[in-house]
Write an enzyme that holds these catalytic residues in place. Structure first.
Site, short mmCIF file in Angstrom:
data_model
loop_
_atom_site.label_atom_id
_atom_site.label_comp_id
_atom_site.label_asym_id
_atom_site.label_seq_id
_atom_site.Cartn_x
_atom_site.Cartn_y
_atom_site.Cartn_z
N HIS A 14 40.51 41.58 32.47
CA HIS A 14 41.16 42.80 31.99
C HIS A 14 42.37 42.41 31.16
O HIS A 14 42.72 41.24 31.05
CB HIS A 14 41.55 43.72 33.15
CG HIS A 14 42.71 43.26 33.95
ND1 HIS A 14 43.68 44.12 34.42
CD2 HIS A 14 43.11 42.03 34.38
CE1 HIS A 14 44.59 43.44 35.12
NE2 HIS A 14 44.25 42.18 35.11
N CYS A 33 49.89 39.30 30.53
CA CYS A 33 48.80 40.19 30.94
C CYS A 33 48.35 41.12 29.81
O CYS A 33 47.32 41.77 29.93
CB CYS A 33 49.23 41.02 32.15
SG CYS A 33 49.48 40.01 33.63
N HIS A 39 42.44 38.25 30.36
CA HIS A 39 42.65 37.25 31.40
C HIS A 39 41.88 37.74 32.62
O HIS A 39 41.46 38.89 32.68
CB HIS A 39 44.14 37.06 31.72
CG HIS A 39 44.78 38.23 32.39
ND1 HIS A 39 45.15 39.37 31.71
CD2 HIS A 39 45.09 38.45 33.68
CE1 HIS A 39 45.69 40.24 32.56
NE2 HIS A 39 45.65 39.71 33.76
N HIS A 41 40.80 37.54 37.06
CA HIS A 41 41.23 37.36 38.45
C HIS A 41 40.01 37.19 39.34
O HIS A 41 38.93 37.69 39.05
CB HIS A 41 42.03 38.57 38.94
CG HIS A 41 43.28 38.81 38.20
ND1 HIS A 41 44.41 38.06 38.39
CD2 HIS A 41 43.59 39.72 37.24
CE1 HIS A 41 45.36 38.50 37.60
NE2 HIS A 41 44.90 39.50 36.88
N ASP A 79 31.83 43.08 39.16
CA ASP A 79 31.74 41.62 39.18
C ASP A 79 31.32 41.07 37.81
O ASP A 79 30.31 41.49 37.24
CB ASP A 79 30.77 41.16 40.26
CG ASP A 79 30.87 39.67 40.53
OD1 ASP A 79 31.98 39.12 40.42
OD2 ASP A 79 29.83 39.06 40.84
N HIS A 80 32.11 40.12 37.33
CA HIS A 80 31.89 39.46 36.04
C HIS A 80 31.84 40.47 34.89
O HIS A 80 31.03 40.36 33.98
CB HIS A 80 30.65 38.57 36.07
CG HIS A 80 30.87 37.34 36.88
ND1 HIS A 80 30.74 37.32 38.25
CD2 HIS A 80 31.25 36.10 36.52
CE1 HIS A 80 31.01 36.11 38.69
NE2 HIS A 80 31.33 35.35 37.67
N GLU A 125 44.83 40.92 43.92
CA GLU A 125 44.65 40.41 42.57
C GLU A 125 44.82 38.90 42.55
O GLU A 125 44.11 38.19 41.84
CB GLU A 125 45.68 41.07 41.64
CG GLU A 125 45.55 40.66 40.20
CD GLU A 125 46.57 41.33 39.33
OE1 GLU A 125 46.24 42.37 38.73
OE2 GLU A 125 47.71 40.84 39.25
#
Length: 135
Positions: A14, A33, A39, A41, A79-80, A125
């Site tokens: 995100h 960010c 980037h 997490h 996810d991903h 996070e």
């Protein structure tokens, strides 16, 4: 009242960026960010439900079924993925961890059976940063 927590994991990218602000304002507030190249997490998601144990099973809710609901309605969508661009329930929202926790609550709640209530969404996070949302 008994509380039951299921822990899941997902990876997602995100960026924090307010489109109403200049690039300089975004960089000043969000720092790295706001990186235009995103980037990511490795999120840890704690879903806590509450209810009374069933007299026949002793369960508040079958954890296998809870896991399936979470995977089908949350993990598969996150996810991903790029939270800003790929996730329907994050469209038009600033992709902060706070807003993501609220969105997960809103997305998951309607899929729980009667008598099983969401109590808390805890979303890590990083190992040192997490939010909790109680609805």
């Amino acid at each position: 009242m008994v509380y039951l927590t299921r822990i899941e994991h997902f990876n997602a990218a995100h960026k924090l960026f307010n489109p109403a602000w200049t690039e300089a304002q975004n960089e000043q507030v969000f720092g790295k960010c706001a990186n235009k190249n995103w980037h990511g997490h490795n999120y840890e998601l704690y879903i806590t439900v509450k209810g009374e144990p069933d007299p026949d099973t002793g369960f508040v809710y079958d954890v296998k079924k809870l896991s399936e609901i979470i995977k089908d309605h949350i993990i598969e969508k996150l996810d991903h993925r790029n939270l800003n661009e790929d996730v329907d329930f994050m469209k038009g929202k600033l992709c902060s961890t706070e807003n993501l926790a609220i969105a997960i609550w809103n997305e998951l709640g309607p899929h729980l059976p009667e008598g099983v209530l969401l109590h808390c969404i805890k979303l890590y996070e990083t190992p040192r940063i997490y939010v909790e949302y109680f609805g």
